[in-house]
Design a protein around this motif. Structure first.
Motif, PDB file in Angstrom:
ATOM      1  N   ALA A 178       0.823  -1.202   0.000  1.00 50.24           N
ATOM      2  CA  ALA A 178       0.000   0.000   0.000  1.00 50.24           C
ATOM      3  C   ALA A 178       0.863   1.260   0.000  1.00 50.24           C
ATOM      4  O   ALA A 178       1.942   1.289   0.604  1.00 50.24           O
ATOM      5  N   LEU A 179       0.383   2.287  -0.669  1.00 48.61           N
ATOM      6  CA  LEU A 179       1.064   3.573  -0.649  1.00 48.61           C
ATOM      7  C   LEU A 179       1.194   4.062   0.789  1.00 48.61           C
ATOM      8  O   LEU A 179       0.239   4.033   1.556  1.00 48.61           O
ATOM      9  N   GLY A 180       2.405   4.494   1.159  1.00 49.52           N
ATOM     10  CA  GLY A 180       2.655   4.990   2.504  1.00 49.52           C
ATOM     11  C   GLY A 180       3.062   3.923   3.503  1.00 49.52           C
ATOM     12  O   GLY A 180       3.446   4.248   4.627  1.00 49.52           O
ATOM     13  N   ALA A 181       3.001   2.652   3.102  1.00 46.90           N
ATOM     14  CA  ALA A 181       3.380   1.570   4.020  1.00 46.90           C
ATOM     15  C   ALA A 181       4.855   1.677   4.385  1.00 46.90           C
ATOM     16  O   ALA A 181       5.698   2.001   3.544  1.00 46.90           O
ATOM     17  N   VAL A 191      16.942  -1.728   8.093  1.00 48.80           N
ATOM     18  CA  VAL A 191      16.536  -1.054   6.861  1.00 48.80           C
ATOM     19  C   VAL A 191      15.009  -0.996   6.867  1.00 48.80           C
ATOM     20  O   VAL A 191      14.354  -2.033   6.964  1.00 48.80           O
ATOM     21  N   LYS A 192      14.461   0.192   6.765  1.00 48.87           N
ATOM     22  CA  LYS A 192      13.018   0.357   6.707  1.00 48.87           C
ATOM     23  C   LYS A 192      12.621   0.809   5.303  1.00 48.87           C
ATOM     24  O   LYS A 192      13.182   1.770   4.753  1.00 48.87           O
ATOM     25  N   MET A 193      11.682   0.085   4.741  1.00 47.14           N
ATOM     26  CA  MET A 193      11.181   0.354   3.403  1.00 47.14           C
ATOM     27  C   MET A 193       9.976   1.287   3.506  1.00 47.14           C
ATOM     28  O   MET A 193       9.080   1.068   4.327  1.00 47.14           O
ATOM     29  N   ILE A 194       9.936   2.316   2.686  1.00 46.68           N
ATOM     30  CA  ILE A 194       8.823   3.252   2.659  1.00 46.68           C
ATOM     31  C   ILE A 194       8.280   3.283   1.233  1.00 46.68           C
ATOM     32  O   ILE A 194       8.993   3.652   0.290  1.00 46.68           O
ATOM     33  N   VAL A 195       7.023   2.889   1.069  1.00 46.33           N
ATOM     34  CA  VAL A 195       6.413   2.840  -0.254  1.00 46.33           C
ATOM     35  C   VAL A 195       5.922   4.231  -0.630  1.00 46.33           C
ATOM     36  O   VAL A 195       4.961   4.741  -0.055  1.00 46.33           O
ATOM     37  N   VAL A 196       6.605   4.854  -1.578  1.00 43.76           N
ATOM     38  CA  VAL A 196       6.226   6.200  -2.009  1.00 43.76           C
ATOM     39  C   VAL A 196       5.460   6.182  -3.325  1.00 43.76           C
ATOM     40  O   VAL A 196       4.913   7.209  -3.740  1.00 43.76           O
ATOM     41  N   ASP A 197       5.418   5.027  -3.989  1.00 46.03           N
ATOM     42  CA  ASP A 197       4.709   4.896  -5.258  1.00 46.03           C
ATOM     43  C   ASP A 197       4.223   3.463  -5.368  1.00 46.03           C
ATOM     44  O   ASP A 197       5.023   2.531  -5.370  1.00 46.03           O
ATOM     45  N   ALA A 198       2.894   3.286  -5.434  1.00 44.71           N
ATOM     46  CA  ALA A 198       2.321   1.941  -5.474  1.00 44.71           C
ATOM     47  C   ALA A 198       1.360   1.759  -6.640  1.00 44.71           C
ATOM     48  O   ALA A 198       0.680   0.745  -6.727  1.00 44.71           O
ATOM     49  N   PHE A 209       8.940  13.364  -6.102  1.00 51.19           N
ATOM     50  CA  PHE A 209       8.739  13.101  -4.683  1.00 51.19           C
ATOM     51  C   PHE A 209       9.545  14.087  -3.842  1.00 51.19           C
ATOM     52  O   PHE A 209      10.654  14.479  -4.214  1.00 51.19           O
ATOM     53  N   VAL A 210       8.970  14.460  -2.709  1.00 54.16           N
ATOM     54  CA  VAL A 210       9.657  15.280  -1.711  1.00 54.16           C
ATOM     55  C   VAL A 210       9.470  14.595  -0.367  1.00 54.16           C
ATOM     56  O   VAL A 210       8.335  14.338   0.061  1.00 54.16           O
ATOM     57  N   ARG A 211      10.570  14.266   0.296  1.00 53.94           N
ATOM     58  CA  ARG A 211      10.506  13.578   1.581  1.00 53.94           C
ATOM     59  C   ARG A 211      11.344  14.305   2.620  1.00 53.94           C
ATOM     60  O   ARG A 211      12.428  14.819   2.320  1.00 53.94           O
ATOM     61  N   ASN A 212      10.843  14.347   3.840  1.00 45.73           N
ATOM     62  CA  ASN A 212      11.614  14.848   4.970  1.00 45.73           C
ATOM     63  C   ASN A 212      12.255  13.630   5.624  1.00 45.73           C
ATOM     64  O   ASN A 212      11.594  12.867   6.333  1.00 45.73           O
ATOM     65  N   ILE A 213      13.537  13.408   5.352  1.00 49.51           N
ATOM     66  CA  ILE A 213      14.167  12.175   5.812  1.00 49.51           C
ATOM     67  C   ILE A 213      14.341  12.146   7.327  1.00 49.51           C
ATOM     68  O   ILE A 213      14.355  11.068   7.931  1.00 49.51           O
ATOM     69  N   TYR A 214      14.443  13.319   7.950  1.00 52.09           N
ATOM     70  CA  TYR A 214      14.531  13.361   9.408  1.00 52.09           C
ATOM     71  C   TYR A 214      13.231  12.845  10.023  1.00 52.09           C
ATOM     72  O   TYR A 214      13.237  11.966  10.896  1.00 52.09           O
ATOM     73  N   ASP A 215      12.103  13.357   9.547  1.00 53.29           N
ATOM     74  CA  ASP A 215      10.811  12.906  10.063  1.00 53.29           C
ATOM     75  C   ASP A 215      10.564  11.443   9.723  1.00 53.29           C
ATOM     76  O   ASP A 215      10.055  10.680  10.555  1.00 53.29           O
ATOM     77  N   ASP A 216      10.915  11.030   8.500  1.00 55.21           N
ATOM     78  CA  ASP A 216      10.719   9.644   8.109  1.00 55.21           C
ATOM     79  C   ASP A 216      11.527   8.703   8.993  1.00 55.21           C
ATOM     80  O   ASP A 216      11.049   7.628   9.388  1.00 55.21           O
ATOM     81  N   TYR A 217      12.753   9.081   9.303  1.00 57.19           N
ATOM     82  CA  TYR A 217      13.606   8.235  10.134  1.00 57.19           C
ATOM     83  C   TYR A 217      13.006   8.074  11.526  1.00 57.19           C
ATOM     84  O   TYR A 217      12.935   6.963  12.066  1.00 57.19           O
ATOM     85  N   LYS A 218      12.578   9.179  12.123  1.00 55.51           N
ATOM     86  CA  LYS A 218      12.033   9.113  13.482  1.00 55.51           C
ATOM     87  C   LYS A 218      10.767   8.264  13.531  1.00 55.51           C
ATOM     88  O   LYS A 218      10.555   7.497  14.479  1.00 55.51           O
ATOM     89  N   ARG A 219       9.921   8.374  12.504  1.00 55.14           N
ATOM     90  CA  ARG A 219       8.720   7.539  12.468  1.00 55.14           C
ATOM     91  C   ARG A 219       9.077   6.067  12.277  1.00 55.14           C
ATOM     92  O   ARG A 219       8.461   5.182  12.879  1.00 55.14           O
ATOM     93  N   ALA A 220      10.067   5.806  11.434  1.00 56.63           N
ATOM     94  CA  ALA A 220      10.408   4.421  11.106  1.00 56.63           C
ATOM     95  C   ALA A 220      11.145   3.712  12.231  1.00 56.63           C
ATOM     96  O   ALA A 220      10.904   2.518  12.485  1.00 56.63           O
TER      97      ALA A 220
END
Length: 256
Positions: A178-181, A191-198, A209-220
């Motif tokens: 799913a998108l966003g998984a 290693v955490k996989m983030i689905v940005v295109d499904a 695509f635009v990603r905030n890698i700091y926020d993504d890391y903390k969530r992951a």
């Protein structure tokens, strides 16, 4: 196969093999980084058919064939892009550098998937192939490492003269999730996989695509990131034995 950028991928494979454990995918090493966040890959400023500059090919241990990377002109956007093709193959392009994820937090990239991998499966080792991935790796921090990680990394350093990353984010295209998984790679929880295109309809279309890698890391990972140690691009089909291709446009990393 491919997950963690390729000494955690290569290193853990060889390391765990020595420890009589199952094979792991390779990982990209974190040594010999350049200072400061680069402008990163402005492929549009390069000439088709020329060398890739600071980008280095990183093989995946155990893969019989290598993913091919080259600069080509894309008529849809009228500029030079990176083209990657894999035929039962794996291997990444990696750029090593040092940057602060809290400062240089905004990652911008674009890709055009060339097809779908019919038998891919994001949750299994046998299906761990992707038409398009972009990794951000984070430097090894001994203070955060478990006793097992310290032992594995010591062996990896002995074998390769380099130390695997602490962790990595992998932004992927897959029609099997799913998108966003966000989920752990089947080879390693670091290693955490983030689905940005499904969307299967993405095939043949440029997506930005635009990603905030700091926020993504903390969530992951639920922790503060270590310093950024590099970025990698990968198209791989060594597990499924299928064919895949994708084109990548300019990649930038910088402040908000």
């Amino acid at each position: 196969m491919a997950t963690f950028p390729t000494l955690l991928l290569n290193a853990r494979r060889a390391t765990l093999a020595l420890l009589a454990a199952s094979l792991m995918p390779p990982v990209w090493a974190t040594n010999e980084t350049s200072a400061g966040a680069p402008g990163l890959a402005l492929f549009s400023s390069m000439s088709p058919g020329r060398a890739l500059g600071a980008w280095q090919f990183q093989p995946v241990r155990g893969a019989k064939h290598r993913t091919l990377y080259s600069l080509v002109r894309d008529d849809d956007i009228g500029s030079t892009v990176l083209e990657a093709t894999a035929d039962a193959a794996a291997g990444a392009l990696i750029w090593r550098f040092d940057a602060d994820a809290r400062v240089d937090s905004i990652l911008r990239f674009m890709w055009k998937p060339g097809g779908l991998i019919a038998s891919s499966d994001p949750k299994s080792k046998a299906g761990d192939d992707y038409v398009a991935r972009i990794y951000i790796t984070f430097a090894y921090d001994r203070d955060r490492a478990s006793a097992r990680e310290k032992a594995e990394n010591a062996i990896a350093h002995m074998l390769y003269g380099e130390t695997p990353p602490h962790a990595a984010l992998s932004y992927v295209f897959t029609h099997k999730a799913a998108l966003g998984a966000t989920f752990a790679n089947p080879y390693t929880t670091r290693v955490k996989m983030i689905v940005v295109d499904a969307d299967p309809q993405s095939v043949g279309q440029w997506k930005r695509f635009v990603r905030n890698i700091y926020d993504d890391y903390k969530r992951a990972f639920g922790e503060e990131p270590t310093r950024i140690s590099g970025i990698a691009i990968m198209v791989d089909t060594d597990n499924t034995g299928e064919k895949a291709s994708a084109r990548f446009g300019d990649i930038t990393l910088g402040p908000k």
